[in-house]
Scaffold this motif. Structure first.
Motif, short mmCIF file in Angstrom:
data_model
loop_
_atom_site.label_atom_id
_atom_site.label_comp_id
_atom_site.label_asym_id
_atom_site.label_seq_id
_atom_site.Cartn_x
_atom_site.Cartn_y
_atom_site.Cartn_z
N LEU A 1 29.03 -96.71 -34.45
CA LEU A 1 28.21 -97.91 -34.31
C LEU A 1 26.73 -97.56 -34.33
N ALA A 2 26.00 -98.30 -35.16
CA ALA A 2 24.53 -98.19 -35.17
C ALA A 2 24.01 -99.44 -34.46
N LEU A 3 23.50 -99.26 -33.25
CA LEU A 3 23.07 -100.38 -32.41
C LEU A 3 21.56 -100.50 -32.43
N GLU A 4 21.09 -101.74 -32.45
CA GLU A 4 19.66 -101.97 -32.31
C GLU A 4 19.45 -102.87 -31.11
N LEU A 5 18.74 -102.37 -30.09
CA LEU A 5 18.47 -103.18 -28.90
C LEU A 5 17.35 -104.15 -29.22
N ARG A 6 17.57 -105.42 -28.90
CA ARG A 6 16.55 -106.45 -29.16
C ARG A 6 16.23 -107.17 -27.86
N ARG A 7 14.99 -107.55 -27.74
CA ARG A 7 14.55 -108.31 -26.57
C ARG A 7 15.00 -109.74 -26.72
N ALA A 8 15.88 -110.21 -25.82
CA ALA A 8 16.39 -111.58 -25.93
C ALA A 8 15.31 -112.56 -25.50
N GLN A 9 15.29 -113.71 -26.18
CA GLN A 9 14.30 -114.75 -25.82
C GLN A 9 14.82 -115.54 -24.63
#
Ligand SMILES: [Fe+2]
Length: 299
Positions: free
Chosen positions: A291-299
């Motif tokens: 798995l290639a995961l990208e952490l994103r800041r949730a709105q």
């Protein structure tokens, strides 16, 4: 103290359980059943198909929105490799490396089960793992935890090859004065101790990603405030019936979390289907994956 306790449980073939109690492992009885199933697959001409399915591993890209993720870590990338069971599928390390060739991640995490055998030499699987990490690129390095098939003697060689092992410990990454914490536990499927629960409590201090070999601590992790729970162990069922039912999940808790992305309360979780196989080298209705995961800041 940890290694002494783990080594004693390993040599006694013990499984220790949450809320107390222990029992003997049933792995070798299960393995005998799976070998019978393997014989039956060969007899009915399905074994080769299962083998091809198992070898066709994929790279899956997932974006993970986290409410507490600091702005400085928006876009932080993690490659998760789980359950390679290198002794069950020769050459798997090169197939994994091929999937991510030319890519650089912020972090690479290994979530356990580097071998299939529960006892015996570890040199071969350690050599496969070292060959794999020699082909991966990670700006902030490699982190690892142990699975239930792993031996406490793997910690030293894994650290020597550059993997920081988290055994009920955590590590903090800092960017622009902001922090992201990664906590890793010992395996809790066979080798549960309360130290794993205590380790998760650091999540109270800020955005935290937990590495736990199996989903079985999902409720405690959510209670502790963990933001993202990364695990594997189940192989997504490995042999799944048409319709999605998995007869073997190898879970005592969180059986509904045996595959894919999920949520429990505020916590996001991902149960990686694993790169390898255990018992017999076949898959039906599941795919091996990294798995290639990208952490994103949730709105
Ligand atoms: Fe496992």
């Amino acid at each position: 103290m940890w290694a002494n306790n783990r080594f004693w449980m390993e040599t006694q073939n013990l499984v220790t359980k949450r809320y107390g109690g222990k029992r003997k492992q049933h792995w070798y009885a299960l393995l005998a059943m799976m070998k019978t199933f393997e014989w039956a697959l060969k007899r009915c001409g399905q074994y080769e198909r299962g083998l091809r399915n198992a070898q066709a591993i994929v790279l899956r890209e997932l974006a993970v929105p986290l409410l507490r993720l600091p702005a400085a870590f928006d876009g932080f990338t993690i490659l998760q490799v789980s359950d390679p069971h290198f002794d069950g599928m020769p050459g798997l390390e090169d197939r994994i490396a091929e999937l991510v060739r030319g890519r650089e991640f912020d972090l690479v995490v290994f979530t356990g089960d580097y071998r299939t055998q529960l006892h015996g030499p570890i040199r071969g699987v350690m050599a496969s793992l070292e060959r794999l990490i020699g082909q991966l690129r990670a700006r902030h390095g490699f982190l690892g935890i142990l699975g239930n098939h792993d031996d406490c003697h793997m910690v030293a060689p894994m650290e020597r090859m550059g993997i920081r092992m988290l055994i009920n410990e955590n590590v903090v990454f800092e960017r622009g004065g902001e922090r992201l914490r990664i906590v890793g536990t010992d395996d809790v499927h066979y080798y549960y101790t309360d130290q794993s629960l205590h380790a998760l409590e650091v999540a109270a201090e800020g955005c935290t990603v937990a590495l736990v070999h199996s989903p079985e601590l999902y409720d405690a992790a959510a209670e502790a405030g963990v933001d993202l729970y990364l695990c594997g162990h189940t192989h997504g069922g490995q042999i799944v019936l048409p319709g999605g039912m998995a007869p073997l999940k190898h879970l005592r808790a969180g059986r509904h979390l045996f595959s894919g992305q999920w949520r429990h309360r505020q916590m996001h979780g991902i149960t990686n289907c694993g790169a390898g196989t255990s018992g017999i080298p076949v898959r039906f209705n599941t795919r091996g994956e990294v798995l290639a995961l990208e952490l994103r800041r949730a709105q």
